[in-house]
Motif scaffolding. Structure first.
Motif, short mmCIF file in Angstrom:
data_model
loop_
_atom_site.label_atom_id
_atom_site.label_comp_id
_atom_site.label_asym_id
_atom_site.label_seq_id
_atom_site.Cartn_x
_atom_site.Cartn_y
_atom_site.Cartn_z
N PHE A 1 11.02 12.48 -8.88
CA PHE A 1 12.18 11.59 -8.72
C PHE A 1 12.32 11.11 -7.28
N LEU A 2 12.18 12.02 -6.30
CA LEU A 2 12.31 11.65 -4.90
C LEU A 2 11.21 10.68 -4.46
N SER A 3 10.02 10.86 -4.99
CA SER A 3 8.91 9.97 -4.64
C SER A 3 9.19 8.54 -5.09
N PHE A 4 9.69 8.39 -6.31
CA PHE A 4 10.02 7.05 -6.80
C PHE A 4 11.25 6.49 -6.08
N LEU A 5 12.19 7.36 -5.69
CA LEU A 5 13.36 6.89 -4.94
C LEU A 5 12.97 6.35 -3.58
N ALA A 6 11.93 6.91 -2.96
CA ALA A 6 11.49 6.46 -1.64
C ALA A 6 10.97 5.02 -1.66
N ILE A 7 10.65 4.52 -2.83
CA ILE A 7 10.16 3.14 -2.93
C ILE A 7 11.25 2.14 -2.57
N ARG B 1 -3.62 16.58 -10.00
CA ARG B 1 -4.05 16.34 -8.63
C ARG B 1 -4.88 15.06 -8.51
N ALA B 2 -5.65 14.76 -9.54
CA ALA B 2 -6.45 13.54 -9.52
C ALA B 2 -5.56 12.29 -9.54
N VAL B 3 -4.44 12.36 -10.24
CA VAL B 3 -3.52 11.22 -10.29
C VAL B 3 -2.92 10.95 -8.91
N MET B 4 -2.83 11.98 -8.07
CA MET B 4 -2.27 11.83 -6.72
C MET B 4 -3.30 11.27 -5.72
N LEU B 5 -4.30 10.56 -6.18
CA LEU B 5 -5.42 10.18 -5.32
C LEU B 5 -5.04 9.32 -4.13
N PHE B 6 -3.89 8.60 -4.17
CA PHE B 6 -3.48 7.75 -3.05
C PHE B 6 -2.25 8.30 -2.34
N MET C 1 0.83 -1.21 0.00
CA MET C 1 0.00 0.00 0.00
C MET C 1 0.87 1.26 0.00
N ILE C 2 1.96 1.22 0.76
CA ILE C 2 2.86 2.37 0.80
C ILE C 2 3.43 2.66 -0.59
N MET C 3 3.86 1.62 -1.29
CA MET C 3 4.46 1.81 -2.62
C MET C 3 3.41 2.30 -3.63
N ILE C 4 2.18 1.84 -3.50
CA ILE C 4 1.11 2.32 -4.39
C ILE C 4 0.93 3.83 -4.22
N GLY C 5 0.92 4.28 -2.96
CA GLY C 5 0.79 5.70 -2.70
C GLY C 5 1.95 6.51 -3.25
N MET C 6 3.15 5.99 -3.15
CA MET C 6 4.33 6.70 -3.66
C MET C 6 4.30 6.80 -5.18
N VAL C 7 3.90 5.75 -5.84
CA VAL C 7 3.78 5.79 -7.30
C VAL C 7 2.71 6.79 -7.72
N SER C 8 1.61 6.83 -6.97
CA SER C 8 0.52 7.76 -7.28
C SER C 8 1.00 9.20 -7.20
N PHE C 9 1.70 9.55 -6.11
CA PHE C 9 2.15 10.93 -5.97
C PHE C 9 3.25 11.27 -6.98
N GLY C 10 4.18 10.36 -7.16
CA GLY C 10 5.26 10.61 -8.11
C GLY C 10 4.75 10.86 -9.53
N SER C 11 3.74 10.12 -9.92
CA SER C 11 3.16 10.30 -11.26
C SER C 11 2.45 11.65 -11.37
#
Length: 475
Positions: free
Chosen positions: A447-453, A378-383, A350-360
């Motif tokens: 970039f930082l959002s995807f790195l946090a994964i 903003r809609a893409v950041m839904l999680f 679930m954490i990684m899904i949220g990070m991908v959502s925000f990074g995108s």
């Protein structure tokens, strides 16, 4: 007489249980904060616009140059403001967390809410008496000496965790975030309209700031006079210390029933001394993932408030409020996401899904040129809210409840320091790229959002190893 006594007792217990709900405090505080955030930005815009127009009358300057000067002035204000906001609570928040663990759970929460109220009063006084904007540094500094958001939110998370079982803790904490999001959405939606009530008079924003102070006052008085610590907290202190297990870190939340028993093979399996050390590694990796992700979120949010005021969007007061309200929609979608994903995924997934959502979504913000493109991003950041909340939930299962105050405040302080450094860095970067490529900050956040994964992926691998070891032992 027996049934009457029983009904009377049940009624009392029900009322007492309602008084343990932290949601009224969260809702009223967030309405006050959303009104304050919008009011602060709009008051700064008006103040620096007046200064720029005064300078413009003395020496004519192109409109674009005036707009850039205003943007840089607001950005410079937020650099100092965020430094004061982030650095002043460091020692007070930790001390309040220690006092909450040792004496009473409400200490951290009530003192922090008093500071938040005083800060909101500072903006009200600035509007009433036309004080210089620099006085807000002192107001937010006073808020920091009372623990600030670090002490406030660590107190909220501690009370929320104590009032829930491990099996539904993620849902409980994300529900608190849902209440926060709904309150912030309502506050942001009306903020622009409230500001316009006195936009043409000498007291610009008076109605807005007065409403913010009223909500903050209610939150402080409710937490001080009405709110009670959950009874489970007292019971937990009397219970014998439990053996450390890997329960909650290897299992998935396939049910929302807090009373459903866990699998014996997983819950009852104690951690050996050889596996006690990797548990600290898990906590360190969770801290690293939270910090990297928070850097991405803070950088995007800080720059976004400035980005919408200038070309190509040029938002007015009402549009600014609507844009902030759109940001709060992720609290609703993240809550629904946890309800859905917790039935079939691990916490780390679930954490990684949220990070991908925000990074995108941050990547899409890089190329925004029209208002509709902003709302798509903003809609893409839904999680986007899932990661930090779920990380807190995982940590709460790896530590004893008697250490909640200290651990949560350390996490919150780490995020606060990250926020201070990131905010300063992003505001400077925004000014440097203002005339070149304004989407640079959003690209860095992506970039930082995807790195946090990466650290969260390592945690997921270790959890899988523990689960396999538990299954082999059971066989």
């Amino acid at each position: 007489m027996g049934p009457e006594a029983t009904c009377s007792c049940c009624g009392y217990l029900t009322r007492l249980q309602v008084r343990t709900w932290i949601e009224p405090v969260v809702a009223s505080t967030q309405v006050a904060s959303s009104l304050y955030d919008a009011g602060l930005l709009l008051v700064l815009k008006e103040s620096f616009a007046d200064r720029a127009s005064t300078n413009h009358s003395a020496s004519p300057t192109p409109r674009d140059a005036l707009e850039d000067q205003q943007q840089k002035a607001i950005s410079n204000f937020y650099i100092i403001y965020n430094l004061v906001t982030g650095l002043t609570p460091l020692l007070p928040a930790f001390g309040l967390g220690w006092l909450s663990d040792r004496y009473h759970r409400k200490i951290s929460l009530c003192v922090a809410l008093l500071g938040l109220l005083l800060c909101r009063l500072g903006l009200l006084f600035k509007v009433l008496w036309d004080w210089p904007v620099e006085v807000l540094y002192w107001a937010v500094g006073l808020n920091g000496l009372c623990g600030g958001v670090s002490a406030y939110w660590s107190g909220v998370v501690a009370l929320g965790s104590l009032g829930s079982s491990e099996g539904r803790r993620s849902v409980r904490l994300i529900f608190i975030d849902l209440i926060l999001g709904l309150a912030g959405f309502c506050g942001s939606m009306v903020s622009g309209h409230l500001f316009q009530q006195t936009s043409g008079g000498p007291w610009k924003g008076l109605v807005l700031t007065a409403c913010s102070v009223s909500c903050a006052s209610f939150a402080f008085l409710y937490s001080l006079l009405v709110l009670k610590v959950p009874q489970s907290a007292a019971k937990a202190r009397k219970a014998p210390p439990a053996v450390d297990t890997v329960s909650g870190t290897v299992g998935t939340y396939r049910t929302l029933d807090p009373d459903e028993p866990e699998r014996p093979g997983v819950v009852g399996h104690p951690l050996s001394p050889r596996k006690a050390k990797p548990q600290k590694t898990i906590i360190a990796l969770l801290f690293l993932g939270a910090i990297l992700y928070d850097m991405a979120v803070v950088g995007t949010v800080d720059v976004m408030s400035l980005f919408v005021l200038r070309a190509p969007l040029h938002w007015n007061q009402v549009q600014v409020g609507y844009g902030m309200a759109a940001g709060y929609m992720i609290f609703i979608t993240s809550f629904l996401g946890v309800l859905l994903f917790s039935r079939c995924f691990r916490d780390t997934t679930m954490i990684m899904i949220g990070m991908v959502s925000f990074g995108s979504g941050a990547f899409l913000l890089t190329f925004v040129k029209y208002t509709y493109m902003f709302y798509i991003a903003r809609a893409v950041m839904l999680f986007a809210l899932i990661p930090i909340t779920t990380i807190r939930s995982v940590m709460s299962k790896l530590i004893k409840d008697s250490s909640y105050g200290k651990v949560f405040v350390i996490l919150q302080l780490s995020l606060t320091v990250t926020w201070v450094v990131t905010s300063t860095m992003y505001n400077e970067l925004y000014q440097l790229t203002l005339d070149k490529f304004v989407g640079t900050c959003f690209a860095l956040s992506s970039f930082l959002s995807f790195l946090a994964i990466v650290p969260i992926g390592i945690v997921a691998y270790k959890q899988a190893s523990w689960a396999k070891h538990a299954d082999d032992t059971e066989k």
